[in-house]
Design a protein around this motif. Structure first.
Motif, mmCIF file in Angstrom:
data_model
loop_
_atom_site.group_PDB
_atom_site.id
_atom_site.type_symbol
_atom_site.label_atom_id
_atom_site.label_comp_id
_atom_site.label_asym_id
_atom_site.label_seq_id
_atom_site.Cartn_x
_atom_site.Cartn_y
_atom_site.Cartn_z
ATOM 1 N N HIS A 139 0.670 -1.693 -0.013
ATOM 2 C CA HIS A 139 0.192 0.253 0.172
ATOM 3 C C HIS A 139 0.458 0.885 0.250
ATOM 4 C CE1 HIS A 139 -3.542 2.140 0.718
ATOM 5 N NE2 HIS A 139 -3.082 3.438 2.194
ATOM 6 N N LYS A 140 0.444 1.962 -0.519
ATOM 7 C CA LYS A 140 0.687 3.477 -0.798
ATOM 8 C C LYS A 140 0.359 4.713 -0.755
ATOM 9 C CE LYS A 140 4.551 2.061 -3.897
ATOM 10 N NZ LYS A 140 5.106 0.633 -2.780
ATOM 11 N N GLY A 141 0.811 5.249 0.499
ATOM 12 C CA GLY A 141 0.345 6.357 1.401
ATOM 13 C C GLY A 141 -0.509 5.906 2.770
ATOM 14 N N ASP A 142 -1.761 6.660 2.934
ATOM 15 C CA ASP A 142 -1.833 6.978 4.479
ATOM 16 C C ASP A 142 -2.639 5.348 4.764
ATOM 17 O OD1 ASP A 142 -3.493 7.221 6.785
ATOM 18 O OD2 ASP A 142 -4.663 8.478 6.325
ATOM 19 N N ILE A 143 -1.701 4.732 5.491
ATOM 20 C CA ILE A 143 -2.200 3.223 6.294
ATOM 21 C C ILE A 143 -4.021 3.422 6.536
ATOM 22 C CG2 ILE A 143 -1.462 3.638 8.470
ATOM 23 C CD1 ILE A 143 -1.218 -0.120 6.320
ATOM 24 N N ASN A 144 -4.548 4.048 6.967
ATOM 25 C CA ASN A 144 -5.610 4.264 7.381
ATOM 26 C C ASN A 144 -6.005 4.478 6.328
ATOM 27 O OD1 ASN A 144 -5.504 4.600 10.741
ATOM 28 N ND2 ASN A 144 -4.777 6.456 10.223
ATOM 29 N N ARG A 145 -6.478 4.260 5.088
ATOM 30 C CA ARG A 145 -7.467 4.031 4.293
ATOM 31 C C ARG A 145 -7.129 2.884 3.672
ATOM 32 N NH1 ARG A 145 -8.722 10.096 1.766
ATOM 33 N NH2 ARG A 145 -10.482 8.715 0.749
ATOM 34 N N CYS A 146 -6.392 1.638 4.068
ATOM 35 C CA CYS A 146 -5.889 0.615 3.461
ATOM 36 C C CYS A 146 -7.013 -0.323 3.922
ATOM 37 C CB CYS A 146 -4.992 0.612 3.937
ATOM 38 S SG CYS A 146 -3.861 -1.219 2.840
ATOM 39 N N ALA A 147 -7.925 -0.766 3.320
ATOM 40 C CA ALA A 147 -9.030 -1.348 3.307
ATOM 41 C C ALA A 147 -8.192 -3.203 4.488
ATOM 42 C CB ALA A 147 -9.659 -2.246 2.798
ATOM 43 N N ALA A 148 -7.701 -4.041 3.598
ATOM 44 C CA ALA A 148 -6.365 -4.163 4.849
ATOM 45 C C ALA A 148 -5.726 -4.357 6.141
ATOM 46 C CB ALA A 148 -5.103 -5.042 3.234
ATOM 47 N N TRP A 149 -5.858 -3.253 6.332
ATOM 48 C CA TRP A 149 -4.898 -2.385 7.470
ATOM 49 C C TRP A 149 -6.908 -2.498 7.975
ATOM 50 C CZ3 TRP A 149 -2.067 -2.331 11.086
ATOM 51 C CH2 TRP A 149 -1.551 -0.894 12.019
ATOM 52 N N GLN A 150 -7.524 -2.023 7.811
ATOM 53 C CA GLN A 150 -9.142 -2.267 8.610
ATOM 54 C C GLN A 150 -9.055 -3.386 9.093
ATOM 55 O OE1 GLN A 150 -10.305 0.889 9.822
ATOM 56 N NE2 GLN A 150 -8.782 1.705 8.179
ATOM 57 N N GLU B 285 -9.990 -4.827 12.895
ATOM 58 C CA GLU B 285 -10.828 -5.568 13.253
ATOM 59 C C GLU B 285 -10.714 -7.096 13.224
ATOM 60 O OE1 GLU B 285 -14.594 -3.687 9.737
ATOM 61 O OE2 GLU B 285 -13.344 -5.328 9.341
ATOM 62 N N PHE B 286 -10.021 -8.313 13.019
ATOM 63 C CA PHE B 286 -9.318 -9.081 12.832
ATOM 64 C C PHE B 286 -8.968 -9.718 14.410
ATOM 65 C CE2 PHE B 286 -6.571 -12.890 13.940
ATOM 66 C CZ PHE B 286 -7.260 -13.738 13.340
ATOM 67 N N TYR B 287 -7.768 -8.331 14.487
ATOM 68 C CA TYR B 287 -7.253 -8.057 15.689
ATOM 69 C C TYR B 287 -8.362 -8.026 17.382
ATOM 70 C CZ TYR B 287 -4.190 -6.746 19.793
ATOM 71 O OH TYR B 287 -3.515 -6.493 21.305
ATOM 72 N N ALA B 288 -9.121 -7.219 16.627
ATOM 73 C CA ALA B 288 -10.209 -6.750 17.681
ATOM 74 C C ALA B 288 -11.282 -8.267 18.554
ATOM 75 C CB ALA B 288 -10.852 -5.931 17.652
ATOM 76 N N ALA B 289 -11.144 -8.899 17.013
ATOM 77 C CA ALA B 289 -12.065 -10.265 17.626
ATOM 78 C C ALA B 289 -11.741 -11.209 18.398
ATOM 79 C CB ALA B 289 -12.751 -10.622 15.998
ATOM 80 N N THR B 290 -10.452 -11.056 17.553
ATOM 81 C CA THR B 290 -9.845 -12.165 18.450
ATOM 82 C C THR B 290 -9.308 -12.040 19.573
ATOM 83 O OG1 THR B 290 -7.469 -11.309 17.657
ATOM 84 C CG2 THR B 290 -8.344 -13.377 16.554
#
Length: 71
Positions: free
Chosen positions: A46-57, A61-66
């Motif tokens: 990903h190039k650019g703002d990590i917060n705009r990366c769908a994979a980061w989101q 979510e995965f981290y919170a669920a685990t």
């Protein structure tokens, strides 16, 4: 959650997860290892703002669920 991608990678990789982890209303992770590999690869590309990366989101979510599984 204020983890960096590197910190999150260290937290998530190398662990065993159950099948079928619901990360949001519309998504269930069936196999965690391939899911994590793909999401982290997408972040690295990903190039650019990590917060705009769908994979980061999805990883957040995965981290919170685990974390809820540990409770």
């Amino acid at each position: 959650m204020d983890l960096t991608p590197e910190q999150l990678e260290a937290e998530l990789l190398g662990k065993t997860y159950p099948d079928n982890i619901r990360i949001n209303q519309a998504a269930i992770v069936i196999e965690a290892a391939p899911f994590l590999h793909i999401q982290f690869d997408m972040i690295k590309r990903h190039k650019g703002d990590i917060n705009r990366c769908a994979a980061w989101q999805r990883l957040k979510e995965f981290y919170a669920a685990t974390q809820e599984l540990d409770d």
